[in-house]
Structures are given as structure tokens and as C-alpha cells.
Write a protein that holds these residues in place. Sequence first.
Motif, PDB file in Angstrom:
ATOM      1  N   SER A 193     -10.104 -38.851 -26.706  1.00 48.54           N
ATOM      2  CA  SER A 193     -11.000 -39.187 -25.411  1.00 48.54           C
ATOM      3  C   SER A 193     -12.274 -39.683 -25.811  1.00 48.54           C
ATOM      4  N   ARG A 194     -12.970 -38.913 -26.610  1.00 50.29           N
ATOM      5  CA  ARG A 194     -14.326 -39.321 -26.810  1.00 50.29           C
ATOM      6  C   ARG A 194     -14.526 -40.533 -27.825  1.00 50.29           C
ATOM      7  N   ALA A 205     -13.771 -43.578 -25.530  1.00 49.10           N
ATOM      8  CA  ALA A 205     -14.888 -43.916 -24.803  1.00 49.10           C
ATOM      9  C   ALA A 205     -16.014 -44.555 -25.844  1.00 49.10           C
ATOM     10  N   ASN A 206     -16.366 -44.185 -26.933  1.00 52.79           N
ATOM     11  CA  ASN A 206     -17.240 -44.539 -27.845  1.00 52.79           C
ATOM     12  C   ASN A 206     -16.994 -46.172 -28.230  1.00 52.79           C
ATOM     13  N   ASP A 209      -9.354 -48.162 -23.565  1.00 50.72           N
ATOM     14  CA  ASP A 209      -9.078 -48.306 -22.212  1.00 50.72           C
ATOM     15  C   ASP A 209      -8.324 -46.930 -21.452  1.00 50.72           C
ATOM     16  N   ALA A 237     -16.583 -37.641 -22.092  1.00 54.80           N
ATOM     17  CA  ALA A 237     -15.604 -38.502 -21.957  1.00 54.80           C
ATOM     18  C   ALA A 237     -14.624 -37.702 -21.098  1.00 54.80           C
ATOM     19  N   GLN A 276     -13.669 -37.891 -17.976  1.00 57.79           N
ATOM     20  CA  GLN A 276     -13.028 -38.696 -16.930  1.00 57.79           C
ATOM     21  C   GLN A 276     -11.904 -39.491 -17.677  1.00 57.79           C
ATOM     22  N   ARG A 277     -12.174 -39.812 -18.662  1.00 54.75           N
ATOM     23  CA  ARG A 277     -11.056 -40.754 -19.341  1.00 54.75           C
ATOM     24  C   ARG A 277      -9.959 -39.712 -19.790  1.00 54.75           C
TER      25      ARG A 277
END
Length: 75
Positions: free
Chosen positions: A21-22, A25-26, A30, A52, A54-55
Amino acid sequence: MKRPHVVLVRSIYPLNIGYVSRAMANMGGDRIILIDPKCEINHESRLGASGAQQRLMDATIYSSWDDFYKHEPDG
């Protein structure tokens, strides 16, 4: 421009799901898609997501490959 999706299959470590997830985001990814995960998204996952979350919480979860292809016909 299309953004990448990551598909994890039968993940067994919640922390790894958070790390993905992190990373997503980086790198502007998507979606995270989990197929038949063997662990839950929990506190450890959220710690690994580090900003991250929320993702991570928006991850799409499918019970099988058949379920995945039923909802994601383009793969």
C-alpha cells in the motif's frame, strides 16, 4: 494515463500488504487487489502502510481467480 494496479494472491503476512500500500502510494499506483488473502487487513497492515492507510482500506478483495475475472474481465 493509466495507473498501475497490484494484485497479491494468497497473501499470508498483513505487514506485506501494508508495505505494498505504501509503495503504491509513493509510485502513484491506483489499486491494490487481493485474491484469496490468508490474513486480514489489521493493525499490523496499517502500520506497514505508514501514511497510505486509505489506499489500504480501499483494497479490492476477491475470494478466487474466478471471482477476480468475473469482476475484472480485462485482468
